[in-house]
Scaffold this motif. Structure first.
Motif, PDB file in Angstrom:
ATOM      1  N   LEU A 106      52.561  70.747 107.007  1.00 21.86           N
ATOM      2  CA  LEU A 106      53.932  71.169 107.289  1.00 21.86           C
ATOM      3  C   LEU A 106      54.220  72.574 106.758  1.00 21.86           C
ATOM      4  O   LEU A 106      54.863  73.380 107.433  1.00 21.86           O
ATOM      5  CB  LEU A 106      54.925  70.155 106.720  1.00 21.86           C
ATOM      6  N   VAL A 107      53.743  72.872 105.562  1.00 18.85           N
ATOM      7  CA  VAL A 107      53.943  74.204 104.986  1.00 18.85           C
ATOM      8  C   VAL A 107      53.226  75.261 105.833  1.00 18.85           C
ATOM      9  O   VAL A 107      53.721  76.359 106.026  1.00 18.85           O
ATOM     10  CB  VAL A 107      53.480  74.244 103.512  1.00 18.85           C
TER      11      VAL A 107
ATOM     12  N   THR B 109      55.236  76.834 108.665  1.00 21.05           N
ATOM     13  CA  THR B 109      56.422  77.618 108.338  1.00 21.05           C
ATOM     14  C   THR B 109      56.079  79.089 108.090  1.00 21.05           C
ATOM     15  O   THR B 109      54.936  79.426 107.805  1.00 21.05           O
ATOM     16  CB  THR B 109      57.120  77.073 107.076  1.00 21.05           C
ATOM     17  N   PRO B 110      57.104  79.953 108.140  1.00 22.64           N
ATOM     18  CA  PRO B 110      56.873  81.358 107.804  1.00 22.64           C
ATOM     19  C   PRO B 110      56.980  81.639 106.300  1.00 22.64           C
ATOM     20  O   PRO B 110      56.830  82.776 105.872  1.00 22.64           O
ATOM     21  CB  PRO B 110      58.001  82.068 108.562  1.00 22.64           C
ATOM     22  N   PHE B 111      57.224  80.619 105.503  1.00 23.79           N
ATOM     23  CA  PHE B 111      57.429  80.802 104.070  1.00 23.79           C
ATOM     24  C   PHE B 111      56.111  80.999 103.334  1.00 23.79           C
ATOM     25  O   PHE B 111      55.046  80.660 103.829  1.00 23.79           O
ATOM     26  CB  PHE B 111      58.182  79.606 103.478  1.00 23.79           C
TER      27      PHE B 111
ATOM     28  N   GLN C 205      53.051  80.317 101.312  1.00 20.76           N
ATOM     29  CA  GLN C 205      52.314  79.065 101.223  1.00 20.76           C
ATOM     30  C   GLN C 205      51.457  78.968  99.969  1.00 20.76           C
ATOM     31  O   GLN C 205      50.896  77.912  99.677  1.00 20.76           O
ATOM     32  CB  GLN C 205      51.454  78.928 102.475  1.00 20.76           C
TER      33      GLN C 205
ATOM     34  N   SER D 154      47.456  73.428 111.393  1.00 22.14           N
ATOM     35  CA  SER D 154      48.841  73.927 111.332  1.00 22.14           C
ATOM     36  C   SER D 154      48.903  75.414 111.628  1.00 22.14           C
ATOM     37  O   SER D 154      49.780  75.888 112.348  1.00 22.14           O
ATOM     38  CB  SER D 154      49.468  73.630 109.972  1.00 22.14           C
TER      39      SER D 154
ATOM     40  N   LYS E 208      50.727  77.309 114.751  1.00 20.49           N
ATOM     41  CA  LYS E 208      51.707  78.359 114.443  1.00 20.49           C
ATOM     42  C   LYS E 208      51.352  79.677 115.129  1.00 20.49           C
ATOM     43  O   LYS E 208      52.188  80.293 115.789  1.00 20.49           O
ATOM     44  CB  LYS E 208      51.771  78.565 112.921  1.00 20.49           C
TER      45      LYS E 208
END
Length: 173
Positions: free
Chosen positions: A103-104, A107-109, A111, A135, A139
């Motif tokens: 899940l991480v 994301t664009p956050f 990591q 993932s 993405k």
């Protein structure tokens, strides 16, 4: 930078994505998007290169964290374990395991904290490798696909053909 027309550009993207997973300062997403816009027919190739490089860097960070242990990690990143994000991510990893890495990765956050925790918790390396790569592949394929099709979509939606042409972006009808 090597020309986009030669085969050296994707490996460079791969290397930069790998380093970004370790040092956090390389704008991998921006490089992928701009590369895709310059060479739209290679969108999938660039996405795969960035996904592979990013995954290799992420797995290197996981391995390094596992090898060094928490004490050495805290010497490199002082105060990391006192942040709210660290505590919540640690709790999520304990509760949900490898799914958090997946899940991480979508994301664009940043990591890196999650990857460090994954190494410290000693999750299955193969499971982490699959979660991280899948993932990131999802993405970056989505990101690159959208970048490669955005000019055509913009042209259809708002009739910006002249503005896009002025920017040097050619759209085939």
């Amino acid at each position: 930078f090597p020309s986009h027309d030669r085969g050296r550009f994707a490996p460079l993207l791969m290397l930069l994505a790998c380093l970004d997973s370790l040092v956090i300062v390389i704008p991998t997403d921006g490089l992928l998007i701009s590369s895709t816009i310059l060479k739209m027919n290679k969108w999938w190739y660039f996405a795969i290169a960035v996904a592979v490089g990013s995954s290799l860097g992420a797995l290197a960070l996981v391995s390094l964290s596992d090898y060094l242990g928490l004490e050495k990690i805290l010497e490199l990143y002082p105060g990391l374990d006192r942040s709210v994000v660290w505590r919540k991510t640690f709790e999520f990893f304990k509760q949900y395991g490898i799914i958090v890495a997946f899940l991480v990765g979508l994301t664009p956050f940043s990591q890196q904290p999650a990857l460090i925790i994954a190494g410290l918790i000693h999750n299955s390396f193969l499971g982490l490798a699959i979660a991280i790569f899948s993932s990131r592949l999802i993405k970056y394929l989505v990101m690159s696909y959208v970048a490669s099709h955005a000019p055509r979509l913009l042209n259809k939606m708002w009739g910006l053909k002249d503005e896009l042409a002025d920017s040097g972006i050619k759209i085939e009808d």
